[in-house]
Design a protein around this motif. Structure first.
Motif, PDB file in Angstrom:
ATOM      1  N   UNK A 152       1.023  -1.317  -0.099  1.00 49.53           N
ATOM      2  CA  UNK A 152      -0.148   0.104  -0.083  1.00 49.53           C
ATOM      3  C   UNK A 152       1.070   1.263   0.204  1.00 49.53           C
ATOM      4  N   UNK A 153       0.451   2.321  -0.925  1.00 48.93           N
ATOM      5  CA  UNK A 153       1.667   3.127  -1.253  1.00 48.93           C
ATOM      6  C   UNK A 153       0.602   4.225  -1.537  1.00 48.93           C
ATOM      7  N   UNK A 154       1.112   4.830   0.443  1.00 50.58           N
ATOM      8  CA  UNK A 154      -0.012   6.706   0.530  1.00 50.58           C
ATOM      9  C   UNK A 154       1.123   7.528   0.321  1.00 50.58           C
ATOM     10  N   UNK A 155       2.594   7.235   0.117  1.00 50.92           N
ATOM     11  CA  UNK A 155       4.030   8.313   0.511  1.00 50.92           C
ATOM     12  C   UNK A 155       3.560   9.678  -0.839  1.00 50.92           C
ATOM     13  N   UNK A 156       4.063  10.557  -0.167  1.00 49.79           N
ATOM     14  CA  UNK A 156       3.980  12.262  -1.408  1.00 49.79           C
ATOM     15  C   UNK A 156       2.456  12.673  -1.135  1.00 49.79           C
ATOM     16  N   UNK A 157       1.403  11.861  -0.427  1.00 50.25           N
ATOM     17  CA  UNK A 157       0.563  12.659  -0.574  1.00 50.25           C
ATOM     18  C   UNK A 157      -0.373  13.934  -0.485  1.00 50.25           C
ATOM     19  N   UNK A 158       0.560  14.412   0.742  1.00 52.79           N
ATOM     20  CA  UNK A 158      -0.217  14.847   1.576  1.00 52.79           C
ATOM     21  C   UNK A 158      -0.983  14.641   2.512  1.00 52.79           C
ATOM     22  N   UNK A 159      -1.331  14.106   3.236  1.00 48.73           N
ATOM     23  CA  UNK A 159      -2.143  13.631   3.778  1.00 48.73           C
ATOM     24  C   UNK A 159      -1.614  13.925   5.228  1.00 48.73           C
ATOM     25  N   UNK A 160      -2.522  14.146   6.537  1.00 45.97           N
ATOM     26  CA  UNK A 160      -2.490  15.225   7.427  1.00 45.97           C
ATOM     27  C   UNK A 160      -2.530  13.600   8.908  1.00 45.97           C
ATOM     28  N   UNK A 161      -3.055  12.312   8.370  1.00 53.22           N
ATOM     29  CA  UNK A 161      -3.533  11.778   9.084  1.00 53.22           C
ATOM     30  C   UNK A 161      -3.231   9.680   8.168  1.00 53.22           C
ATOM     31  N   UNK A 162      -3.922   8.437   8.899  1.00 52.92           N
ATOM     32  CA  UNK A 162      -2.638   7.842   8.208  1.00 52.92           C
ATOM     33  C   UNK A 162      -4.627   7.087   7.882  1.00 52.92           C
ATOM     34  N   UNK A 163      -4.507   6.943   6.192  1.00 52.61           N
ATOM     35  CA  UNK A 163      -5.678   6.933   5.665  1.00 52.61           C
ATOM     36  C   UNK A 163      -6.239   5.726   5.783  1.00 52.61           C
ATOM     37  N   UNK A 164      -7.815   5.970   6.205  1.00 50.86           N
ATOM     38  CA  UNK A 164      -8.653   5.270   7.299  1.00 50.86           C
ATOM     39  C   UNK A 164      -9.388   3.982   5.771  1.00 50.86           C
ATOM     40  N   UNK A 165      -8.950   2.747   6.333  1.00 48.15           N
ATOM     41  CA  UNK A 165      -9.905   1.826   5.392  1.00 48.15           C
ATOM     42  C   UNK A 165      -8.718   1.040   5.109  1.00 48.15           C
ATOM     43  N   UNK A 166      -7.437   1.495   5.330  1.00 48.05           N
ATOM     44  CA  UNK A 166      -5.582   0.114   4.695  1.00 48.05           C
ATOM     45  C   UNK A 166      -6.205  -1.538   4.792  1.00 48.05           C
ATOM     46  N   UNK A 167      -5.696  -1.710   4.143  1.00 49.53           N
ATOM     47  CA  UNK A 167      -6.650  -3.788   4.153  1.00 49.53           C
ATOM     48  C   UNK A 167      -6.087  -4.092   4.910  1.00 49.53           C
TER      49      UNK A 167
END
Length: 422
Positions: free
Chosen positions: A61-76
């Motif tokens: 699961x690649x969530x790098x460099x997305x500008x998010x402020x918290x861990x994305x919800x629902x990662x499998x």
């Protein structure tokens, strides 16, 4: 009283309504229009779900460099590698990670995490092997690390100290990287034996901290120890309380003088193969170096001469760096005993001639930026060797006049193309 006409009209209305209801019950749905199914639960955390902020490749699961402020919800929940680098994450939701029984790697590098924001976040991840928390705002080592952890990176934080309790739950840790922190700035920053619970530790990186001395009683299991860019003035025998398995030791860019490396300082490092002492304040070659050495870097020190006994018993040495010192004199045969030496660097010194009786097995010698005027007849060609193994001799930026050179000094070389004057 109501008339018969009114009664009959009412009965007719009732019969029409009953007929209409019966028709509605028996009427078939129109063709081309399907019933909308009732809403179902959204597939968060399911194996085939991927948060919109991320990209998913199998169980990565690649969530790098997305500008998010918290861990994305629902990662499998079946994710094995979760990458969250280079974001603005400042906290981790409580118990969010406790259901990830298959997660092996979690990277939170370059975020805004603080001590309180990650408290209790990692202890419930039973299979976690690699945890990257470098480039955050942490001031202490997390104390709730999972037992399964093998690699921990805490570089570029604000760590000032660590305690033995922080490592009590990490018996499987192989790699620990704590570079570019403020360790050593306090009196009890790294007390003796602080890392003793890490009995399987192989690599310890303490580069670019503020250590004035090497921590004592380090685990004997350590194979690579990196201490570059500290304020170390002494390396004592007590660093390893017993025979260590150390193979690589980097003490470059510190403040070591010869008195800070006593004769027994490396006595327990009987397997040491690579020693880097570049950029210190040594005025002579350290004594009683381990016989096992294969690479020795003494560049950028204050060494002025090489004595005949400087490198005795270093029969396994293959690479020797002596560049950027103040060497003006090398005793005849000082390198002769280095039978395994392949590469010798003497650049940026003040030599006036090529050293005599260079090792027979030498492949490359760098002598640029000296004051060399002559090449002795027995510099390259001496003993019984008819053909030297030298492949490259660098003599650029010296004071050599080729017309005054003794041709006999080069007869054993594989041709003058080996020698570089310009």
């Amino acid at each position: 009283m109501p008339t018969k006409t009114n009664r009959s009209s009412k009965s007719k209305k009732k019969s029409k309504e009953n007929k209409r209801k019966t028709e509605n019950k028996t009427r078939k749905p129109q063709e081309g229009k399907e019933r909308i199914p009732p809403p179902t639960h959204f597939p968060y955390f399911k194996d085939d779900y991927c948060p919109p902020e991320c990209a998913c490749y199998g169980r990565v699961v690649q969530c790098s460099d997305k500008g998010v402020e918290q861990v994305p919800y629902g990662i499998p929940y079946n994710a094995r590698y979760v990458l969250l680098m280079n974001n603005f994450i400042s906290s981790i939701q409580l118990d969010l990670l406790s259901e990830y029984s298959s997660m092996e790697l979690l990277s939170l590098s370059n975020n805004r995490l603080t001590d309180g924001a990650i408290e209790g976040s990692f202890e419930g991840i039973p299979a976690l092997k690699r945890l990257y928390l470098d480039r955050n705002l942490l001031q202490s080592v997390p104390t709730d690390l999972p037992v399964s952890l093998e690699e921990l990176r805490l570089d570029n934080n604000h760590l000032k100290m660590t305690s033995e309790a922080a490592w009590a739950n990490c018996p499987s840790l192989f790699v620990l990287s704590l570079s570019r922190n403020s360790l050593g700035s306090g009196p009890e920053s790294l007390p003796p034996g602080v890392l003793s619970p890490l009995r399987n530790l192989r690599t310890l990186n303490l580069d670019h901290n503020q250590l004035a001395s090497v921590p004592l009683d380090l685990p004997l299991s350590i194979r690579e120890l990196y201490l570059r860019g500290n304020r170390i003035k002494q390396f004592s025998r007590g660093v390893f309380n017993g025979i260590s398995g150390l193979l690589v030791l980097d003490l470059s860019a510190n403040r070591l003088k010869n008195k800070g490396l006593p004769r027994d300082s490396l006595l327990n490092a009987t397997r040491l193969e690579s020693l880097n002492l570049e950029g210190n304040k040594l005025k002579r070659v350290p004594q009683t170096l381990p016989y096992s050495l294969k690479a020795l870097n003494l560049e950028g020190n204050l060494i002025s001469s090489i004595k005949k006994a400087s490198f005795l018993n270093l029969n396994n040495l293959e690479h020797l760096g002596l560049g950027r010192n103040k060497i003006f004199k090398v005793s005849a045969g000082a390198f002769r005993s280095l039978s395994a030496l392949h590469q010798l660097d003497l650049c940026h010194n003040t030599l006036r001639q090529v050293p005599r009786q260079l090792p027979e097995g030498l492949r490359s010698v760098a002598l640029t930026h000296n004051r060399i005027q002559s090449v002795p007849f027995d510099a390259f060609c001496w003993g019984n060797q008819s053909l030297s193994r030298l492949e490259r001799v660098q003599l650029e930026h010296n004071l050599i006049e080729r017309g005054k050179l003794d041709v006999q000094a080069f007869t054993c070389l594989r041709g003058m193309q080996v020698v570089h004057f310009y």
